[in-house]
Design a protein around this motif. Sequence first.
Motif, PDB file in Angstrom:
ATOM      1  N   GLU A  55       0.821  -1.209   0.000  1.00 23.98           N
ATOM      2  CA  GLU A  55       0.000   0.000   0.000  1.00 23.98           C
ATOM      3  C   GLU A  55       0.858   1.264   0.000  1.00 23.98           C
ATOM      4  OE1 GLU A  55      -3.941  -1.548   2.444  1.00 23.98           O
ATOM      5  OE2 GLU A  55      -2.166  -0.953   3.579  1.00 23.98           O
ATOM      6  N   THR A  58       4.904   4.013  -3.691  1.00 21.09           N
ATOM      7  CA  THR A  58       4.415   5.179  -4.430  1.00 21.09           C
ATOM      8  C   THR A  58       4.525   4.943  -5.926  1.00 21.09           C
ATOM      9  OG1 THR A  58       6.590   6.205  -4.302  1.00 21.09           O
ATOM     10  CG2 THR A  58       5.004   6.793  -2.589  1.00 21.09           C
ATOM     11  N   TRP A 114      -0.639   1.984 -12.806  1.00 21.18           N
ATOM     12  CA  TRP A 114      -0.418   1.837 -11.376  1.00 21.18           C
ATOM     13  C   TRP A 114      -1.689   1.498 -10.612  1.00 21.18           C
ATOM     14  CZ3 TRP A 114       4.139   0.782  -9.786  1.00 21.18           C
ATOM     15  CH2 TRP A 114       4.374   0.690  -8.407  1.00 21.18           C
ATOM     16  N   ARG A 115      -2.836   1.711 -11.219  1.00 23.54           N
ATOM     17  CA  ARG A 115      -4.095   1.339 -10.562  1.00 23.54           C
ATOM     18  C   ARG A 115      -4.110  -0.153 -10.248  1.00 23.54           C
ATOM     19  NH1 ARG A 115      -8.183   3.433 -14.953  1.00 23.54           N
ATOM     20  NH2 ARG A 115      -6.623   2.285 -16.139  1.00 23.54           N
ATOM     21  N   THR A 118      -2.611  -0.634  -6.853  1.00 27.84           N
ATOM     22  CA  THR A 118      -3.543  -0.120  -5.843  1.00 27.84           C
ATOM     23  C   THR A 118      -4.711  -1.071  -5.635  1.00 27.84           C
ATOM     24  OG1 THR A 118      -2.944   2.135  -6.480  1.00 27.84           O
ATOM     25  CG2 THR A 118      -4.974   1.864  -5.217  1.00 27.84           C
ATOM     26  N   ARG A 122      -5.502  -3.161  -2.155  1.00 32.65           N
ATOM     27  CA  ARG A 122      -6.788  -3.043  -1.463  1.00 32.65           C
ATOM     28  C   ARG A 122      -7.513  -4.389  -1.409  1.00 32.65           C
ATOM     29  NH1 ARG A 122      -8.555   2.755  -4.025  1.00 32.65           N
ATOM     30  NH2 ARG A 122      -7.096   3.988  -2.781  1.00 32.65           N
TER      31      ARG A 122
END
Length: 157
Positions: A55, A58, A114-115, A118, A122
Motif C-alpha cells: 500500500e 508510491t 499503477w491502478r 492499488t 486493497r
Amino acid sequence: MAVITHARKKSNLSRMIDSPGGVSVGVALAQARANIEAKRAEAMAVVETQIAALEAVTPPTGLEDQAFRLNEAYGAANAVIDAASPFELLDLCSAASGLCDLIDGAPADKAFDWRIVTVHARSLRLLQTLPIEETAARATVLDSLRMVSRRKLPPAD
C-alpha cells in the motif's frame, strides 16, 4: 572425467520415525502441525506488514523510476505468498500471485497502469479482513482480479 557423488540426507522426521523407539507417523505429523500452527501469528504479522508495504509503494514518476517501484511491489506481493502459503491461505496467495504475474508481464518501455497495484493492495487488505466463512465475497474479489489480469496481460501463445 568428473565424478559426481550424491550424499543422501535424511530429514529429521524420517530419523525420528526410523530410530528404535521413535515416534509413530501419526504423532510426528501431529507435532509438525502443532509447530506450523505456532508460527501462524508470526506469518500473519508478515502478511500484514507486506500488505502495508504494498500500500505504501508510491507510483513511479517516470519510466526510469518504474522498474524500482515495480520491484518494490513485486517483493511485497511475493512475501505475502511466502508467508500465507504454509497456512493454505489460497485466496491471499492467488491475489498476490496475480499481481506478480501482471508485473512480470509489464513491458519495460511502456508506463505501467499503477491502478493495478492499488487495486491488488486493497483487495489483499479486503481478503485479509473478510471472515473465512465469506466464501462468496472472497470469490467475487478473486474473480475481479482475474478480470484485471485477462485485460492487462498479453494473450499467451
